[in-house]
Design an enzyme around this catalytic site. Structure first.
Site, PDB file in Angstrom:
ATOM      1  N   CYS A  42       0.817  -1.220   0.000  1.00 31.72           N
ATOM      2  CA  CYS A  42       0.000   0.000   0.000  1.00 31.72           C
ATOM      3  C   CYS A  42       0.846   1.263   0.000  1.00 31.72           C
ATOM      4  O   CYS A  42       0.322   2.369  -0.117  1.00 31.72           O
ATOM      5  CB  CYS A  42      -0.926   0.021   1.200  1.00 31.72           C
ATOM      6  SG  CYS A  42      -2.148  -1.281   1.164  1.00 31.72           S
TER       7      CYS A  42
ATOM      8  N   ASP B 189       2.810   2.401   2.556  1.00 32.60           N
ATOM      9  CA  ASP B 189       3.212   3.018   3.831  1.00 32.60           C
ATOM     10  C   ASP B 189       3.341   2.010   4.963  1.00 32.60           C
ATOM     11  O   ASP B 189       2.467   1.182   5.171  1.00 32.60           O
ATOM     12  CB  ASP B 189       2.313   4.200   4.244  1.00 32.60           C
ATOM     13  CG  ASP B 189       0.870   4.031   3.821  1.00 32.60           C
ATOM     14  OD1 ASP B 189       0.396   2.889   3.812  1.00 32.60           O
ATOM     15  OD2 ASP B 189       0.230   5.051   3.506  1.00 32.60           O
TER      16      ASP B 189
ATOM     17  N   CYS C 139       4.676   8.408   2.354  1.00 30.44           N
ATOM     18  CA  CYS C 139       4.642   9.735   1.757  1.00 30.44           C
ATOM     19  C   CYS C 139       4.932  10.813   2.801  1.00 30.44           C
ATOM     20  O   CYS C 139       5.125  10.523   3.984  1.00 30.44           O
ATOM     21  CB  CYS C 139       3.288   9.968   1.105  1.00 30.44           C
ATOM     22  SG  CYS C 139       1.920   9.788   2.240  1.00 30.44           S
TER      23      CYS C 139
ATOM     24  N   CYS D 278      -2.991   8.312   6.896  1.00 32.86           N
ATOM     25  CA  CYS D 278      -1.644   8.394   7.461  1.00 32.86           C
ATOM     26  C   CYS D 278      -1.714   8.628   8.969  1.00 32.86           C
ATOM     27  O   CYS D 278      -0.937   8.054   9.731  1.00 32.86           O
ATOM     28  CB  CYS D 278      -0.847   9.524   6.817  1.00 32.86           C
ATOM     29  SG  CYS D 278      -0.484   9.230   5.092  1.00 32.86           S
TER      30      CYS D 278
END
Lengths: 150, 395
Positions: A35, A37, A60, A104
């Site tokens: 994915c 992360d 990211c 995130c």
């Protein structure tokens, strides 16, 4: 770039608490490379207090910034405060994240939770399983497809 | 140092094109559809541009239709051929897995309407093969669409061969030449295409203008209704200043094409050579059959968006096929099509050069990119796992 707030960019470019703790009391890793992360949190715990915390993140800009901010928010705090930390609090402390990057902050919350659970288990400490119910982290990044435009 | 290395996304407008844009705006302000002299002068300028573009592409002026850009041209070509095919009972479209979304999304729409869409695979080198195409092109095929050069990995496709095969069978053939025009020789006769899409801002023209070549006799239906402009095939008052600026940019870019290609491909190869020294990375796409300005890499253990942001901080403007740069869950379909698994496709970087790119800029990027990659790896748990043997290297 105006995609992110100044605070996100600050924590992304100058991440706090980045690194590894040797012989940590608890480690949590969430996300997966597929994915895009992965977050890993290392904890040092004295009594009931998180005396040190470090992170490593593959991801990211907002993933790195969320890790950095989340570690700042729990460093020196009692475990119960760390367990109460929500992804929303992380995002707010960063002056917001774009909607499709909210996952995130979810990862940061989950990584901390996973590290604390690891600490309880490693040290055979009693804990409330309700606090660690497996929750699939939402991958809410449906959106436009990027590209060059023709 | 500021380095613009995202010319595949868009180029800086050429000063000569900008000058023409202003001159034409002032001098030919009339509407080309008006009967009066101001209108007719604008009409003459429009037709001068059409002839100039046709001369460069090797076709007749009446085969050039000015549009709003590459996406519109692709849409119109594909829809036109599909509708005409359906009227004859032919509903199969053959294309490739690495097309631009302007093509892929149009095909997706047609698929929902009942067309059969076959996307040809590409090899690890990012090039489709004529043999694969031959297997799929049959009597029910109403259109074959193969891009001339890929926007992400720069690979140049065997369009002449596939076009020739289609022509021999009488199957309509479209090529998306958006990344190619102005960067390599493009001649519609050599490519045997019935349709070709191009976009001005990829070769130093303004944004929002492009052209569609449609061979005489190739079916053409309208996307936009409302007037007799462009021989009745594309309504709307012609964007004459932009069309003239595009024409100027195209003329200028083909004028020194061989020298430009030679100089920029040498810079490209130097940059590829330098970045290849980074451990556990891989060049995406064939090293020889690629656009002279395209450099595309995957770096293991890092994610592309964070790489772009840190490079931007160093003044380097680049691009990535990472999911996080697009807002979608999956990384670039092109990288997946050449066999890059998700884990490494997220760590991609594209640098697209232009004729303005200098040796100093190549040196600067060669110095800064390895540092940024190395920093991101130092904070990456994936890289640590790779280093400590808990995870196996892919690249």
């Amino acid at each position: 770039m105006s995609l992110y707030s100044e605070k996100v960019m600050d924590h992304f470019k100058h991440p706090r608490n980045v690194g590894v703790i040797e012989n940590p009391d608890g480690v949590g890793e969430v996300g997966n490379a597929k994915c895009g992360d992965i977050m890993k949190i290392y904890l040092k715990i004295d009594g009931d207090i998180i005396s040190d915390v470090k992170f490593e993140t593959f991801g990211c800009g907002s993933a790195i910034a969320s890790s950095s901010m989340a570690t700042e928010l729990i460093k020196g705090k009692p475990l119960k405060d760390a367990l109460a930390l929500t992804n929303k609090a992380v995002a707010e402390a960063l002056d917001g994240l774009p909607a499709y990057k909210m996952h995130c902050s979810v990862l940061a919350e989950e990584a901390i939770r996973a590290a604390i659970l690891d600490y309880y288990k490693k040290h055979n400490l009693p804990y409330d399983p309700e606090l660690f119910k497996e929750c699939d982290h939402e991958h809410d990044h449906d959106g436009h497809e990027g590209g060059d435009g023709e | 140092m500021f380095v613009y290395a995202d010319n595949a996304a868009t180029t800086k407008i050429r000063p000569a094109a900008l000058k023409v844009y202003q001159e034409v705006s002032e001098k030919f302000f009339g509407n080309p559809s008006s009967l009066h002299s101001a209108g007719q002068r604008a009409k003459e300028e429009l037709e001068r541009c059409r002839q100039a573009v046709a001369n460069i592409l090797g076709c007749e002026a009446k085969e050039i239709y000015f549009t709003s850009g590459g996406s519109e041209s692709d849409n119109q070509a594909i829809e036109s051929a599909a509708r005409a095919g359906a009227r004859k009972g032919k509903r199969k479209i053959v294309s490739t897995a690495i097309e631009h979304h302007a093509v892929l999304h149009t095909l997706k729409k047609l698929e929902k309407e009942g067309f059969e869409v076959v996307l040809l695979p590409v090899g690890k080198n990012g090039i489709v093969s004529l043999d694969e195409a031959k297997k799929e092109i049959d009597e029910n095929t109403c259109l074959v669409s193969v891009m001339l050069a890929n926007n992400e990995i720069g690979t140049i496709q065997p369009v002449e061969e596939i076009g020739g095969y289609c022509r021999a069978l009488g199957v309509p053939f479209h090529t998306d030449a958006v990344q190619a025009v102005g960067h390599m020789p493009v001649n519609v006769k050599d490519l045997h295409c019935d349709y070709l899409a191009l976009s001005a801002h990829k070769f130093g023209g303004p944004r929002g203008v492009g052209a569609l070549y449609a061979r005489t006799g190739a079916p053409l239906s309208n996307l936009i209704e409302g007037g007799a402009q462009e021989r009745g095939k594309r309504a709307g008052t012609e964007n004459l200043p932009a069309i003239a600026a595009m024409t100027e940019a195209l003329q200028e870019s083909v004028k020194n094409l061989p020298e430009y290609m030679k100089r920029v491909s040498a810079l490209r190869d130097k940059l590829i050579g330098n970045l290849s020294k980074i451990e556990h990375c891989a060049l995406n796409g064939d090293s020889v059959r690629r656009l002279c300005g395209n450099v595309s890499f995957c770096f293991e253990g890092i994610e592309g968006e964070s790489l772009l942001l840190l490079l931007d901080d160093k003044g380097i403007c680049a691009s990535s096929g990472s999911a996080c740069t697009s807002g979608s869950l999956d990384p670039s379909h092109v990288l997946l099509a050449i066999g890059r698994v998700h884990d490494v496709a997220h760590g991609s970087l594209r640098l697209s050069l232009s004729e303005d790119t200098t040796e100093e800029e190549i040196d600067y990027m060669s110095e800064e990119i390895p540092k940024v990659v190395s920093y991101l790896r130092s904070i990456s748990p994936v890289w640590r796992d790779l280093q400590e043997g808990r995870r196996s290297f892919i690249l």
